[in-house]
Design an enzyme around this catalytic site. Structure first.
Site, short mmCIF file in Angstrom:
data_model
loop_
_atom_site.label_atom_id
_atom_site.label_comp_id
_atom_site.label_asym_id
_atom_site.label_seq_id
_atom_site.Cartn_x
_atom_site.Cartn_y
_atom_site.Cartn_z
CB SER A 126 55.64 32.77 75.54
OG SER A 126 54.53 32.96 75.78
CE1 TYR A 150 54.40 34.65 70.20
CE2 TYR A 150 53.08 34.19 72.12
CZ TYR A 150 54.29 34.52 71.66
OH TYR A 150 55.24 35.17 72.23
CE LYS A 154 57.87 33.32 70.77
NZ LYS A 154 59.15 34.05 70.39
P1 NAD Z 1 58.17 43.41 69.96
O1 NAD Z 1 57.34 43.28 68.59
O2 NAD Z 1 58.11 44.84 70.69
O3 NAD Z 1 59.64 43.02 69.45
C1 NAD Z 1 59.99 42.24 68.64
C2 NAD Z 1 60.80 42.82 67.45
O4 NAD Z 1 61.00 42.01 66.63
C3 NAD Z 1 60.32 44.19 67.07
O5 NAD Z 1 61.19 45.17 67.16
C4 NAD Z 1 60.40 43.59 65.54
O6 NAD Z 1 60.25 44.64 64.64
C5 NAD Z 1 61.08 42.71 65.37
N1 NAD Z 1 60.84 41.64 64.36
C6 NAD Z 1 59.68 41.07 63.91
N2 NAD Z 1 59.65 40.32 62.86
C7 NAD Z 1 61.09 40.55 62.33
C8 NAD Z 1 62.01 40.06 61.51
N3 NAD Z 1 61.13 38.89 60.45
N4 NAD Z 1 63.24 40.03 61.25
C9 NAD Z 1 63.89 40.93 62.25
N5 NAD Z 1 63.20 41.63 63.30
C10 NAD Z 1 61.61 41.28 63.21
O7 NAD Z 1 57.73 42.36 71.29
P2 NAD Z 1 58.34 42.05 72.46
O8 NAD Z 1 57.09 42.25 73.44
O9 NAD Z 1 59.78 42.66 72.90
O10 NAD Z 1 58.82 40.43 72.35
C11 NAD Z 1 60.13 40.17 72.13
C12 NAD Z 1 60.16 38.58 72.15
O11 NAD Z 1 59.70 38.13 73.13
C13 NAD Z 1 59.27 37.92 70.83
O12 NAD Z 1 59.94 36.65 70.48
C14 NAD Z 1 57.89 37.58 71.79
O13 NAD Z 1 57.37 36.43 71.26
C15 NAD Z 1 58.52 37.15 72.89
N6 NAD Z 1 57.50 37.35 74.14
C16 NAD Z 1 56.85 38.39 74.45
C17 NAD Z 1 55.94 38.35 75.60
C18 NAD Z 1 55.14 39.63 75.80
O14 NAD Z 1 53.91 39.59 76.53
N7 NAD Z 1 55.53 40.88 75.29
C19 NAD Z 1 55.75 37.37 76.26
C20 NAD Z 1 56.44 36.06 76.03
C21 NAD Z 1 57.52 36.13 75.04
N1 UFG Z 2 42.39 41.78 80.15
C1 UFG Z 2 41.37 42.21 80.53
N2 UFG Z 2 41.22 43.44 79.69
C2 UFG Z 2 42.07 43.83 78.64
C3 UFG Z 2 43.25 43.05 78.37
C4 UFG Z 2 43.55 41.85 78.98
O1 UFG Z 2 40.68 41.87 81.56
O2 UFG Z 2 41.67 45.05 78.04
C5 UFG Z 2 42.77 40.49 80.92
C6 UFG Z 2 42.76 39.06 79.91
O3 UFG Z 2 41.76 38.61 79.79
C7 UFG Z 2 43.87 38.24 81.00
C8 UFG Z 2 44.70 39.32 81.69
O4 UFG Z 2 44.06 40.67 81.52
O5 UFG Z 2 43.11 37.74 81.85
C9 UFG Z 2 45.89 39.25 80.91
O6 UFG Z 2 45.86 39.56 79.65
P1 UFG Z 2 47.12 40.03 78.67
O7 UFG Z 2 46.50 40.16 77.26
O8 UFG Z 2 47.91 41.22 79.15
O9 UFG Z 2 48.03 38.89 78.69
P2 UFG Z 2 47.90 37.16 78.38
O10 UFG Z 2 48.20 36.63 79.59
O11 UFG Z 2 46.78 37.01 77.60
O12 UFG Z 2 49.07 36.95 77.39
C10 UFG Z 2 50.62 37.46 77.62
C11 UFG Z 2 51.29 37.71 76.32
C12 UFG Z 2 51.37 36.57 75.50
C13 UFG Z 2 52.12 35.49 76.26
C14 UFG Z 2 51.62 35.52 77.60
C15 UFG Z 2 52.39 34.49 78.50
O13 UFG Z 2 50.23 38.58 75.27
O14 UFG Z 2 52.13 36.48 74.16
O15 UFG Z 2 51.12 36.46 78.16
O16 UFG Z 2 51.93 34.14 79.85
F1 UFG Z 2 52.29 34.47 75.64
#
Ligand code: NAD
Ligand code: UFG
Length: 343
Positions: A126, A150, A154
């Protein structure tokens, strides 16, 4: 023979879209997920709308025996490691869970891969590993200073993977740093299904737009940005999925020297402010979305935006979807599935 990819966490939001894209690109896919934050329906839907069906194995990445059984019974060519916990606030309240699942889960997986001679891995990292960026756009080798447990997990896994890849026989790996993944498959059949109140902007707006919540709170209107609201680099989940297929091809075609790890940003390179996202959503749904200004959310940086040069140079990958398409596709998923995958 076709290549087989293991997707840990493949039932989740991003993993289901990657699984779909891999199947449509001719790969076989094994999904390994404990379903702690996802529904098996995502896998069934992927099978319905793609060129194939993934094999699904329910299991936990901290369970060495389950992983060993998986690698013993399936010929895996490469792994995409998505399984993990991802809620920043929860990681502050329960850091031990995050170190356990994200870090210990990853080392358990790497051990099993080393044991079974599986040599290629793409890791879901991330942009949050950077903490508050000092310069924009953000480059892969900019300083890393995560501000939440978190983010620390990572960064730790990035380091562990880099070290393991240096010594694993025939290993090469890639760390993909996602910016803000949003949107849904254009069919509206798979998408993000957050439990409880969404933390993130897109799913929250979607629920306000659908009438499930009253009002969007805009967290912070006094940031040093043109309109005072925070800027993020939102990326369509289908662009992200295509980036993973490129990364897998890159590793399997051995375009990367053995015992190396590359770090690659996946973003659009174009930021949008919260106010701009709010307006884009209103246009996508053709109606006003109630919003009110609120104080800054603790820990938020003013501005995140990716430098996308390395993704283009190394993988030939560039994002294609616009902010309008991200809103339209997310909205279609929300409308077709007002309660997500349901129970
Ligand atoms: P998600 O929660 O939808 O997907 C994660 C999956 O991992 C889920 O299906 C969950 O059931 C599974 N999981 C959790 N713990 C587990 C375990 N111990 N064993 C096996 N499976 C397990 O989240 P996502 O948004 O699809 O994110 C996927 C990956 O991308 C994550 O590693 C997350 O940290 C990373 N990531 C997500 C974002 C975001 O904003 N969504 C941003 C940056 C990185
Ligand atoms: N925000 C609002 N109102 C809301 C929710 C969010 O104003 O109800 C704002 C937040 O303050 C921020 C922006 O929208 O300024 C984006 O917020 P998000 O929560 O959607 O995303 P973040 O950038 O905080 O974080 C996301 C993921 C993290 C990841 C990161 C990487 O949640 O896991 O992007 O850039 F690490």
């Amino acid at each position: 023979m076709g290549k087989t990819i293991l997707a840990t966490g493949g039932a989740g939001f991003i993993g289901s879209h990657i699984t779909l894209e891999l199947l449509n690109s001719g790969y076989d896919v094994v999904v390994f997920d404990n379903l702690s934050n996802s529904s098996p329906k995502s896998i069934a839907r992927v099978a319905r709308i793609s060129n194939g069906a993934p094999v699904f194995i329910k299991g936990d990445v901290r369970d060495a025996a389950a992983l060993n059984a998986l690698f013993a019974s399936h010929e895996i060519d490469a792994v995409i490691h998505l399984a993990g916990l991802k809620a920043v606030g929860e990681s502050v309240a329960h850091p031990q869970r995050y170190y356990d699942v994200n870090v210990a889960g990853s080392t358990t997986l790497f051990n099993a891969m080393l044991h079974h001679g599986v040599k290629h891995l793409v890791f879901s990292s991330s942009a949050t590993v950077h903490g508050a960026p000092k310069t924009l756009p953000m480059r892969e080798n900019d300083p890393t200073r995560p501000v939440s447990p978190y983010g620390s997990t990572k960064l730790m896994v990035e380091q562990i993977l880099t070290d393991v890849s240096k010594v694993g026989a025939g290993w090469s790996s890639m760390i993909l740093r996602y910016f803000n993944p949003v949107g849904a498959h254009p069919s509206g059949q798979i998408g993000e299904d957050p439990l409880g109140t969404p933390d993130n902007l897109f799913p929250f707006i979607a629920q306000v737009a659908a009438g499930r919540r009253e009002c969007l709170q805009i967290f912070g209107t006094d940031y040093p940005t043109p309109d005072g609201t925070a800027i993020r680099d939102y990326i369509h989940v289908m662009d992200l999925a295509r980036g993973h297929v490129k990364a897998i091809k890159h590793l399997l075609e051995q375009r990367q020297p053995v015992n190396t790890t590359e770090v690659v940003n996946l973003g659009t390179g174009k930021g949008a402010s919260v106010a701009e996202v709010h307006r884009a959503w209103e246009q996508a749904i053709g109606a006003d979305i109630p919003a009110r200004n609120a104080p800054r959310r603790p820990g938020d940086a003013p501005h995140y935006c990716a430098d996308t040069g390395k993704a283009k140079a190394l993988l030939g990958w560039q994002a294609r979807y616009t902010l309008a398409q991200m809103c339209q596709d997310h909205w279609r998923w929300q409308q077709i599935n007002p309660e997500g995958y349901g129970t």
